[in-house]
Design a protein around this motif. Structure first.
Motif, short mmCIF file in Angstrom:
data_model
loop_
_atom_site.label_atom_id
_atom_site.label_comp_id
_atom_site.label_asym_id
_atom_site.label_seq_id
_atom_site.Cartn_x
_atom_site.Cartn_y
_atom_site.Cartn_z
N HIS A 329 0.75 -1.11 -0.10
CA HIS A 329 -0.12 -0.05 -0.08
C HIS A 329 0.90 1.18 -0.11
CE1 HIS A 329 -3.46 2.21 2.16
NE2 HIS A 329 -3.20 2.71 0.90
N ARG A 367 -8.37 0.72 4.27
CA ARG A 367 -7.53 1.74 4.05
C ARG A 367 -7.25 1.49 2.26
NH1 ARG A 367 -2.27 1.94 6.85
NH2 ARG A 367 -1.82 3.60 5.50
N ASP A 371 -8.63 3.64 -1.06
CA ASP A 371 -8.04 4.13 -2.06
C ASP A 371 -8.19 3.45 -3.48
OD1 ASP A 371 -6.57 5.76 -0.58
OD2 ASP A 371 -4.76 4.81 -0.50
N ALA A 378 -14.93 -0.46 1.84
CA ALA A 378 -14.33 0.16 2.94
C ALA A 378 -14.90 0.55 4.23
CB ALA A 378 -13.67 1.50 2.38
N VAL A 382 -13.97 -1.08 8.00
CA VAL A 382 -13.47 -0.13 8.97
C VAL A 382 -14.46 -0.19 10.10
CG1 VAL A 382 -14.67 2.22 8.35
CG2 VAL A 382 -12.53 2.11 9.62
N LEU A 394 -6.94 7.15 13.52
CA LEU A 394 -6.87 6.85 12.08
C LEU A 394 -8.10 5.76 11.56
CD1 LEU A 394 -5.20 5.79 9.58
CD2 LEU A 394 -4.22 3.92 10.69
N SER A 395 -8.65 4.82 12.35
CA SER A 395 -10.00 4.31 11.87
C SER A 395 -11.01 5.34 12.13
CB SER A 395 -10.09 3.20 13.11
OG SER A 395 -10.38 3.55 14.40
N LEU A 398 -10.62 7.42 9.00
CA LEU A 398 -11.09 6.73 7.79
C LEU A 398 -12.44 6.64 7.68
CD1 LEU A 398 -10.12 5.14 5.40
CD2 LEU A 398 -9.73 3.35 6.86
N GLN A 493 -8.34 8.67 0.50
CA GLN A 493 -8.89 7.86 1.42
C GLN A 493 -8.02 7.06 2.69
OE1 GLN A 493 -12.48 7.80 1.47
NE2 GLN A 493 -11.99 9.37 -0.11
N GLY A 494 -7.02 6.76 2.08
CA GLY A 494 -6.05 5.99 3.09
C GLY A 494 -5.33 6.79 3.73
N ASP A 495 -4.72 6.35 4.91
CA ASP A 495 -3.93 7.40 5.70
C ASP A 495 -2.54 7.45 4.90
OD1 ASP A 495 -1.66 6.83 8.19
OD2 ASP A 495 -3.03 8.62 8.23
#
Length: 496
Positions: A329, A367, A371, A378, A382, A394-395, A398, A493-495
């Motif tokens: 990723h 994540r 993306d 997603a 999550v 983070l969660s 997201l 979208q992803g960290d």
């Protein structure tokens, strides 16, 4: 016992080993091994470990594992003579233990006693002739003695027994280089380096081979990690057994490495992890921490090179699959390759299937799905991660970002407001709340929230994007209208 090229009169170490090997079923008296005391200058921790191991030996003197544990402690404390004496005593008690002869061979080799090492490894081979690391170590000794034919036989046998391990082929490449057969060496080393770019030994030998082939520019351009483990035999259960038997050492190593990673010192972490990986290259906790270090350094190929041989050996290990998915990723974000994202999704999905209760696996999968634009999937992933205990900035962020791009704006605003309340030190929830308010057409609230971001972090990357988006929506007199391309201005979208 030794090949004809050895000295006519065996050395004292060889004679002693022959005597041990002829002891049959072993000694019934089970003598106690040598004991390290504080007088010997050892640390209090090591002495305590020795005392604990010694008590177990006294309780069960015939149990080989108890004595192996003591030898492992001595090795970790660099008390090599005591470790060797302990191994040789075990061999005298239980001469059919192939692993003990193997360890005697290792330590004899480290002590520059090639004859004694070869004799011990020969005894190990008599008892277990299908153990690949044995032939690799023997090949190294034969290389030192410039017996290239014997070394080639040993390395080839290691490669035949364990074709996925790079150690045997690397030995064959070394034999080819010593014969000035640079073309054969290059063929082996280029293939290995493509598969295992994190291996310093392979990279350095390939660089040497390229120079000898007159390909200097390629040699200088070759990327070789400056730190990290040297090449060792990856799947060596007898060495792994010593690591398990030795108390405290591995947790202490991991603790130091993790502290250095938290301090953003990945080089320092690798310096600690490297020697431990040389002793136990198959330990998953060491591999994953080294992977974390390479990721911090943005050396994603090196990180993947650490993981791939371990996954080949243990293809259903959740932690290895998880780490590989995460690295893929990161690499996909760095190079913009959707195929890497899709491979990351496959890897993480397999990991989640193997460990359905692992919340961090669900979060990593979410994540990647975000993306990839698979927003419904997603959101489900999550949500499940949070249910499994992964409720953190983070969660929650997201989840909010996914809701925002699904145009479920009231839910997104509620989620970012929750994150802002629960993690007041974080600026990202405030920035995304401003973005969600903007998308909802609540411009006065959005503007006030954005000013808070400016006050907290004037260089935040979302500030200008939100201002531009707000200007477009205000000019059109509309809110809750998806931007061109569908994604709300932000960090993706992803960290990141």
């Amino acid at each position: 016992m030794l090949p004809s090229r050895s000295l006519p009169r065996p050395s004292l170490s060889v004679l002693l080993l022959l005597l041990l090997a002829g002891c049959g079923g072993g000694s019934s008296s089970a003598p106690l091994p040598p004991r390290l005391t504080a007088v010997a200058g050892a640390s209090a921790d090591v002495v305590q470990q020795v005392d604990t191991a010694y008590a177990r030996i006294e309780a069960e003197p015939a149990k080989v594992e108890n004595r192996l544990a003591l030898a492992a402690i001595y090795e970790a404390a660099n008390q090599t003579d005591l470790a060797l004496e302990t191994y040789e005593q075990i061999a005298g008690m239980s001469s059919e233990e192939a692993r003990v002869w193997y360890h005697i061979g290792r330590l004899r080799a480290a002590a520059q006693d090639a004859e004694g090492a070869l004799a011990a490894l020969a005894e190990a081979e008599k008892r277990q002739g299908g153990y690949p690391p044995l032939f690799w170590r023997r090949g190294l000794l034969e290389l030192e003695r410039e017996d290239l034919e014997a070394a080639e036989r040993s390395f080839r046998r290691a490669a035949e027994l364990a074709p996925q391990d790079p150690s045997g082929p690397t030995g064959l490449a070394e034999v080819a280089l010593r014969r000035d057969d640079v073309a054969s060496a290059l063929k082996i080393l280029e293939e290995l380096h493509a598969r295992l770019p994190a291996e310093r030994t392979i990279g350095n030998r390939l660089r040497d081979a390229l120079r000898r082939a007159g390909r200097g520019e390629e040699a200088e351009a070759l990327v070789v990690p400056e730190t990290g483990p040297r090449l060792v035999y990856r799947n060596d259960p007898w060495m792994a057994e010593l690591s398990r038997l030795r108390p405290l050492a591995l947790p202490e190593i991991l603790k130091v490495a993790e502290a250095r990673l938290r301090a953003a010192d990945p080089q320092g972490a690798l310096q600690v992890l490297g020697p431990a990986l040389e002793k136990d290259p198959g330990d998953v906790s060491l591999i994953t921490r080294a992977t974390d270090a390479f990721v911090q350094m943005k050396q994603y190929d090196a990180a993947l090179g650490m993981l791939e041989p371990a996954i080949q050996h243990d293809p259903e290990n959740f932690r290895l699959l998880y780490c590989r998915g995460v690295v893929l990723h990161y690499k996909s974000q760095a190079v913009g390759d959707r195929r890497l994202l899709e491979e990351a999704e496959r890897m993480l999905a397999k990991g989640v299937e193997l460990a359905p209760a692992a919340g961090d696996g669900r979060l990593a999968l979410a994540r990647v799905q975000a993306d990839l634009g698979r927003l419904e999937e997603a959101l489900a992933s999550v949500g499940r991660a949070i249910e499994l205990g992964q409720r953190n900035p983070l969660s929650v962020m997201l989840r909010g970002r996914v809701l925002l791009n699904m145009r479920r704006l009231d839910e997104a605003i509620a989620t970012f407001t929750e994150a802002r309340r629960d993690w007041p030190e974080e600026v990202a929830p405030i920035a995304y709340l401003a973005a969600a308010l903007t998308e909802s057409g609540r411009f006065p609230e959005a503007r006030a929230t954005l000013e808070e971001v400016v006050a907290r972090q004037p260089d935040h990357p979302m500030i200008e994007r939100i201002r531009q988006r707000m200007a477009v929506l205000e000019a059109s007199g509309e809110g809750n209208v998806a931007p061109p391309g569908g994604e709300v201005p932000g960090e993706g979208q992803g960290d990141r």
